[in-house]
Design a protein around this motif. Structure first.
Motif, PDB file in Angstrom:
ATOM      1  N   SER A  13      76.627  50.416   7.646  1.00 21.71           N
ATOM      2  CA  SER A  13      76.819  49.641   8.667  1.00 21.71           C
ATOM      3  C   SER A  13      76.041  48.634   9.122  1.00 21.71           C
ATOM      4  CB  SER A  13      76.788  50.535  10.061  1.00 21.71           C
ATOM      5  OG  SER A  13      77.023  49.883  11.232  1.00 21.71           O
ATOM      6  N   LYS A  14      74.598  48.629   8.888  1.00 23.74           N
ATOM      7  CA  LYS A  14      73.735  47.600   8.929  1.00 23.74           C
ATOM      8  C   LYS A  14      74.061  46.633   7.688  1.00 23.74           C
ATOM      9  CE  LYS A  14      68.818  46.611   8.853  1.00 23.74           C
ATOM     10  NZ  LYS A  14      67.385  47.156   8.590  1.00 23.74           N
ATOM     11  N   ARG A  66      77.031  44.552   8.396  1.00 25.20           N
ATOM     12  CA  ARG A  66      76.686  43.564   9.744  1.00 25.20           C
ATOM     13  C   ARG A  66      75.946  42.380   9.115  1.00 25.20           C
ATOM     14  NH1 ARG A  66      75.278  47.998  12.738  1.00 25.20           N
ATOM     15  NH2 ARG A  66      72.907  47.526  12.467  1.00 25.20           N
ATOM     16  N   GLU A  67      74.912  42.492   8.010  1.00 22.68           N
ATOM     17  CA  GLU A  67      74.168  41.663   7.626  1.00 22.68           C
ATOM     18  C   GLU A  67      75.259  40.760   6.560  1.00 22.68           C
ATOM     19  OE1 GLU A  67      71.050  43.549   5.390  1.00 22.68           O
ATOM     20  OE2 GLU A  67      70.087  43.931   7.297  1.00 22.68           O
TER      21      GLU A  67
END
Length: 88
Positions: free
Chosen positions: A10-11, A14-15
Motif C-alpha cells: 500500500s505504501k 501511494r508513492e
C-alpha cells in the motif's frame, strides 16, 4: 505477517501515485496550465464576508435544531434546490 506485506504494498502504491501526480503537474506547468485553486481578490473577499454576515442572521425555525444557525453546507444546498426548482 500478511498485514505487514499488505501495508508495504500500500505504501509503495501511494508513492507511485504521488510520483505520477507530480509528473503530471510538471507536464501541465510546461504547457502553461495553472495548478491550484481559484484566484481570489479583495472584491471576492469582501462579498464573502458580507454573505457570511447575512448567513449568521439565518435561524432554523422548526425541528430538532430549532433556534440554531444552519451550516454553510445547508445554506448552499437550500440555494441549489431553490435554483433547480425555479429552473423547471
Amino acid at each position: 505477517m500478511v498485514f505487514t506485506v499488505l501495508a508495504a504494498l500500500s505504501k509503495m502504491e501511494r508513492e507511485c501515485i504521488r510520483y505520477r501526480t507530480l509528473e503530471d503537474h510538471e507536464f501541465a506547468r510546461a504547457r502553461g496550465k495553472a495548478i491550484g485553486g481559484a484566484v481570489t481578490d479583495e472584491n471576492m473577499l469582501s462579498m464573502a464576508l458580507h454573505l457570511r454576515d447575512i448567513a449568521a442572521r439565518l435561524v432554523i425555525t422548526s425541528g430538532a435544531k430549532k433556534s440554531r444557525h444552519p451550516s454553510a453546507a445547508t445554506v448552499l444546498r437550500m440555494l441549489r434546490d431553490h435554483d433547480q426548482q425555479t429552473a423547471i
